[in-house]
Design an enzyme around this catalytic site. Structure first.
Site, mmCIF file in Angstrom:
data_model
loop_
_atom_site.group_PDB
_atom_site.id
_atom_site.type_symbol
_atom_site.label_atom_id
_atom_site.label_comp_id
_atom_site.label_asym_id
_atom_site.label_seq_id
_atom_site.Cartn_x
_atom_site.Cartn_y
_atom_site.Cartn_z
ATOM 1 N N ASP B 92 7.400 37.973 58.886
ATOM 2 C CA ASP B 92 7.049 38.450 57.555
ATOM 3 C C ASP B 92 7.401 39.941 57.494
ATOM 4 O OD1 ASP B 92 5.099 39.735 58.961
ATOM 5 O OD2 ASP B 92 3.464 38.501 58.221
ATOM 6 N N SER B 93 7.147 40.547 56.348
ATOM 7 C CA SER B 93 7.613 41.934 56.174
ATOM 8 C C SER B 93 6.532 42.947 56.510
ATOM 9 C CB SER B 93 8.022 42.149 54.726
ATOM 10 O OG SER B 93 6.868 42.052 53.907
ATOM 11 N N GLY B 95 3.922 43.452 54.568
ATOM 12 C CA GLY B 95 3.235 43.839 53.331
ATOM 13 C C GLY B 95 1.852 43.216 53.207
ATOM 14 N N PHE B 96 1.758 41.938 53.480
ATOM 15 C CA PHE B 96 0.474 41.257 53.315
ATOM 16 C C PHE B 96 -0.586 41.820 54.262
ATOM 17 C CE2 PHE B 96 -2.589 37.886 54.227
ATOM 18 C CZ PHE B 96 -3.008 37.569 52.952
ATOM 19 N N ASP B 267 3.343 28.318 56.472
ATOM 20 C CA ASP B 267 2.711 28.912 57.654
ATOM 21 C C ASP B 267 1.254 29.120 57.302
ATOM 22 O OD1 ASP B 267 3.182 31.448 55.942
ATOM 23 O OD2 ASP B 267 1.857 32.112 57.545
#
Lengths: 376, 376
Positions: B92-93, B95-96, B267
Site C-alpha cells: 500500500d502507499s 496513506g491509510f 486484503d
C-alpha cells in the site's frame, strides 16, 4: 511396544550410543528433549517439531496438573491425543516446578503443599498423586516426585532432601504398579554437590529398581566443573545397561561434556527461552540477534544448516523482527536453536559410532570460538 | 513476466474469474491477500503461507518506511529477498496508516506530514516519496498515495479529500515512470459514501490510466449496505478488463458480496488479528475459542478442512492454549482463518466457472447459520 533400552556402542570417553524404545516410538540416544511445558513447545507447531527431528518431548506435570487438569486431559484421550503429538513424551513429576514457581510451599513427609502460581489455591502433591497424574496424562516415561534444593545449601539440608526423595521414590514405585504395561518410571538421584550423598542416593534407587535413572538437582547454581564432577561420580554408580537422564541441562557445552560422562538424555528450556529473547545457538557460537550491528547483515546464520530458518533468512531480517516485536522472531530463533540442538546430538551419535567423540567435542568447541568475533 | 490481467469467466451476478500475472508469479482471482504489515504475516512462517496457498501478500509501506527503512531493504535485495517471499507482493502507499496510526498529521497539497508512532519523529510522505519507497521495496503492485477520510464525514470534506487524491494520483503516475518494467501501479477511487463522487473519482483515474483500480476509504465506519452500494456503483465505472481491488475488506460475508459486485482482490487483517484474539472463521460460522464451553470439547473445528490446525487439534486444546496465554494459540487460529479465507476464495472461483456464484453465496451463508448454535 514396551519400554526397552539398549547400549549399541561405547566411545573411549564413556559416551554411549543407545536406543530407547517406548510405547510411542524409538529414540536414538544421546537425545535432547524439547520442553513443552503446557502441552506446547512455546511458539512452535507440532509439525515443526517433527520436521526438526525431535523424537521425544518433555511436558511439565506441574503446569498440566494445575491447568487444564490431568483428569480433563485423560478424558480427552491423554496427553498425546490432547496435543496431537503421537511420538514419545516424558513428563516430569512437578517437584522442580513447585520449588521454582509456587510462591509458597511446605515440604512434609507426606508430600508438598503449595500455592498455585495461577490462582493462589493451595494444592497438594504427594508421590502417589504425582504418579496418578502422570498415569492419567499417559506419558511414555514418568518421573518420581523428588525434592530439589537450590545450591549452595548446607550438607544437612541436602541430605534431608535426598533421603526424603528416596522414601518418595519407593512410594512412587509402588503407585506406578498400576500403570499400563510398557510405560517407564525413572528414579531421580539427588544429593546436591556431595559425591558421597549422590552415590548413596544412586545405589539406593538401583536397589529399588527403576526403568531408568535421572540426575536431578543440578544446574541450580553450581559451577560447570562441580556439575560435571557430580555427573561423572553419579553415572559411575548407575547400571551400565539402563538409560541416564540429566535433568534441565543445559548449554551445548554442558551437554557435550555430560555425554562424555555417559549421559543419554537431556532436556532444557534454553533453546526455546533464549530463542524468544533473541539469542541463537549456532555452529559458530552464540549470536545475540538484537545487537545493532546485525541490522544490515545480509548473511544467514548458517548457509549449510538443515534448518530453513537458519538458511533462508538474513540476520538483518531476524534483527528487524525482534526490533519490531514480531512473534515470528521468537519462533524462528526457537526453531534455529532446536535444530541446532538436534544436529549437535546427531553429530554426537555419529562420532560415538566412529569412537571419536573427544575429537567431536574439541572440533565443535573450536568452531564456536574461531568465528565468535565476527558473528556474535 | 510483466503485469497482465485477464478476465476468464463472468458469472451472472457480475462475479469475475481472472488471472493476474506479475513479475513474481500468477494470482488466480478473486484473491485474498494476507496482510504482512512489517514484512511478516504476524506469527506465521513464510513456509506456512505457501502451504496454505497464499499467492500474494500485502505489506505496509508506512511500517517499512519507518522501520527498518526502504533504503536498507533495497540494499538487502528488496522486500522479496528481505522476507524470503519469492511470490507476488502488493504494497500500500502508507496513506491509510498515516491516518489511522500516526498520533499527529497534517495534510497539505504537497503531501502529508506526520509524527511517527514509533519514535515521535516528524516524517513527510509525498506522492513522489510514497512511490520511491515502493519502487525501492520492489513490490509487484504499488498503490498511489491517497487521503482516506473516516465516515461519516461532511460532503465537502469527502470531496476535498477525493480531489486531492486525484491530484496525488497524477503525481504518483508520473513518479512511477521510473519503476522497472512489468511492475504495476494502481489508482485508488475515493469519494466516501457518495456515489456521484465515487463515479467522478473513478472516471478521472481511468482517464489518467492505471494498471488496476482500488476502491479505498470503505470499511471505515459505514454499514455493509452502504459499502456494497458504493462498491457496485464504483465497479460499474471501472474498465471491465482491469483488476479491481477493494482495500481492507473484510469479513467473509463482505468479501462474497463484493465478489458478486465484480471485485477481484481483497486484503484484510481480520483473519490474523481475530485469530490472535481467539476468534476463528470456519465453514460453520465464527467461533470464539475462549468461551468456557470449549474447554472439554474434543471436536476439531472442521474435520474436513484442508488445514492441519483445523483438523488435528481439538477445541479443548485450542481453548487451553488461549487460556494459558501460549503463542501457539494465536498462530494456529491465524492459520485456521487464513486457510478458511483461501478456501472461501477457491470455492468462489469454482462457482464462477460453473456460473453458480449466487448459489455458492447462499449455501455458504446457510452453513454459517445452520450450525452456529452448537459450535460458536
Amino acid at each position: 511396544m514396551g519400554f526397552h533400552f539398549e547400549v549399541l556402542k561405547t566411545d573411549p570417553t564413556g559416551a554411549r550410543l543407545g536406543r530407547l524404545t517406548t510405547p510411542h516410538g524409538v529414540i536414538e540416544t544421546p537425545a535432547f528433549m524439547p520442553v513443552g511445558t503446557a502441552a506446547t513447545v512455546k511458539g512452535l507447531t507440532q509439525q515443526a517439531l517433527e520436521e526438526l527431528g525431535a523424537e521425544i518431548i518433555l511436558a511439565n506435570t506441574y503446569h498440566l496438573y494445575l491447568r487444564p487438569g490431568h483428569e480433563l486431559i485423560r478424558q480427552l484421550g491423554g496427553l498425546h491425543a490432547f496435543m496431537s503429538w503421537p511420538h514419545p513424551i516424558l513428563t516430569d513429576s512437578g517437584g522442580f516446578q513447585v520449588m521454582s514457581l509456587a510462591p509458597l510451599r511446605k515440604v512434609a513427609e507426606a508430600g508438598v503443599t503449595f500455592r498455585s502460581h495461577l490462582d493462589g489455591a493451595m494444592v497438594e502433591l504427594t508421590p502417589e498423586r504425582a504418579i496418578e497424574v502422570q498415569i492419567l496424562l499417559g506419558s511414555d516415561i514418568a518421573m518420581q516426585l523428588d525434592e530439589c534444593v537450590q545450591l549452595p545449601a548446607p550438607p544437612t539440608e541436602i541430605e534431608r532432601a535426598m533421603t526424603l526423595s528416596l522414601r518418595w521414590a519407593e512410594r512412587c514405585k509402588r503407585a506406578f504398579a498400576g500403570a499400563a504395561a510398557g510405560r517407564a518410571l525413572f528414579g531421580i538421584v539427588q544429593g546436591g554437590d556431595d559425591g558421597k550423598l549422590r552415590e548413596q542416593s544412586a545405589r539406593a534407587l538401583v536397589d529399588l529398581g527403576f526403568d531408568g535413572y535421572a540426575i536431578g538437582g543440578l544446574a541450580v547454581g553450581e559451577t560447570q566443573t562441580v556439575m560435571l564432577e557430580v555427573v561423572a561420580e553419579t553415572a559411575a554408580a548407575l547400571p551400565a545397561d539402563q538409560p541416564r537422564y540429566l535433568m534441565g541441562v543445559g548449554t551445548p557445552a554442558d551437554i557435550l561434556e555430560a555425554v562424555a560422562r555417559g549421559i543419554d538424555m537431556f532436556d532444557c528450556v534454553l533453546p526455546t527461552r533464549n530463542g524468544r529473547h533473541g539469542l541463537a545457538f549456532t555452529r559458530f557460537g552464540p549470536i545475540n540477534i538484537k545487537n545493532a550491528h546485525h541490522a544490515d547483515d545480509p548473511r544467514p546464520f548458517d548457509a549449510q544448516s538443515r534448518c530453513p530458518a537458519a538458511r533462508d533468512f538474513s540476520r538483518a531480517y531476524l534483527h528487524h523482527l525482534f526490533r519490531s516485536g514480531e512473534a515470528l522472531g521468537g519462533t524462528l530463533l526457537s526453531l534455529i536453536n532446536l535444530y541446532y540442538y538436534q544436529d549437535l546430538m546427531a553429530g554426537a551419535r555419529a562420532a560415538i559410532i566412529d569412537r571419536r567423540f573427544a575429537d567431536y567435542v574439541g572440533e565443535t568447541k573450536e568452531q564456536w570460538i574461531a568465528k565468535r568475533d565476527r558473528s556474535s
